[in-house]
Design a protein around this motif. Structure first.
Motif, short mmCIF file in Angstrom:
data_model
loop_
_atom_site.label_atom_id
_atom_site.label_comp_id
_atom_site.label_asym_id
_atom_site.label_seq_id
_atom_site.Cartn_x
_atom_site.Cartn_y
_atom_site.Cartn_z
N MET A 107 0.86 -1.17 0.00
CA MET A 107 0.00 0.00 0.00
C MET A 107 0.91 1.24 0.00
SD MET A 107 -3.17 0.95 2.58
CE MET A 107 -3.71 -0.74 2.66
N ASP A 108 0.68 2.13 -0.94
CA ASP A 108 1.52 3.32 -1.04
C ASP A 108 1.05 4.44 -0.10
OD1 ASP A 108 -0.70 4.37 -2.29
OD2 ASP A 108 0.22 4.61 -4.23
N TYR A 109 1.88 5.45 0.05
CA TYR A 109 1.57 6.51 1.01
C TYR A 109 0.32 7.32 0.62
CZ TYR A 109 3.56 10.14 -2.01
OH TYR A 109 3.80 11.00 -3.04
N LEU A 110 0.02 7.45 -0.68
CA LEU A 110 -1.20 8.16 -1.08
C LEU A 110 -2.46 7.40 -0.67
CD1 LEU A 110 -0.36 9.68 -4.58
CD2 LEU A 110 -0.74 10.87 -2.42
N THR A 111 -2.41 6.09 -0.76
CA THR A 111 -3.55 5.28 -0.32
C THR A 111 -3.73 5.40 1.19
OG1 THR A 111 -3.22 3.74 -2.14
CG2 THR A 111 -4.55 2.96 -0.31
N GLY A 119 -5.23 8.78 1.86
CA GLY A 119 -6.65 8.77 1.51
C GLY A 119 -7.48 8.00 2.52
N LEU A 120 -6.99 6.85 2.94
CA LEU A 120 -7.73 6.06 3.94
C LEU A 120 -7.78 6.76 5.29
CD1 LEU A 120 -6.50 2.48 3.01
CD2 LEU A 120 -8.82 3.39 2.73
N ASP A 142 -11.13 3.65 -6.78
CA ASP A 142 -10.33 4.17 -5.67
C ASP A 142 -10.93 3.69 -4.36
OD1 ASP A 142 -9.30 5.84 -3.58
OD2 ASP A 142 -8.69 7.30 -5.10
N ILE A 143 -10.24 2.76 -3.70
CA ILE A 143 -10.77 2.12 -2.51
C ILE A 143 -11.03 3.11 -1.38
CG2 ILE A 143 -8.52 1.47 -1.55
CD1 ILE A 143 -11.71 -0.68 -1.50
N ALA A 144 -10.19 4.13 -1.23
CA ALA A 144 -10.39 5.11 -0.15
C ALA A 144 -11.69 5.88 -0.36
CB ALA A 144 -9.21 6.06 -0.08
#
Length: 92
Positions: free
Chosen positions: A1-5, A8-9, A59-61
């Protein structure tokens, strides 16, 4: 999982749980007289559009935040209708 995800989460979690106290208070007091129909309906429509946007973007978030927020706000609307002391005016 990247830092943007993760970012967002994290944002999704905070904005989504912000509705939890209102939902719990409305449920416990069985009163939603101070909750605006216009705000709820407008917000529910906006969240629904964000949910569709998240689905199309995959986009999961966005999907998780808005799906849960939609459930919370539909619950608040249901409680408003169920426990509301007054019925909404025709123009609301």
């Amino acid at each position: 999982m990247d830092y943007l995800t993760v970012l967002g989460l994290s944002a999704a979690t905070l904005t989504t749980i912000s509705f939890l106290p209102q939902m719990v208070k409305t449920w416990q007091t069985k009163s939603a007289k101070d909750v605006s129909y216009i705000m709820l309906i407008t917000f529910i429509l906006g969240v629904s559009l964000w949910l569709l946007y998240g689905i199309f973007r995959q986009d999961i978030a966005i999907i998780l935040a808005n799906a849960i927020t939609l459930v919370f706000n539909l619950t608040i609307l249901w409680l408003k209708i169920k426990y509301g002391k007054t019925r909404p005016r025709k123009y609301l």
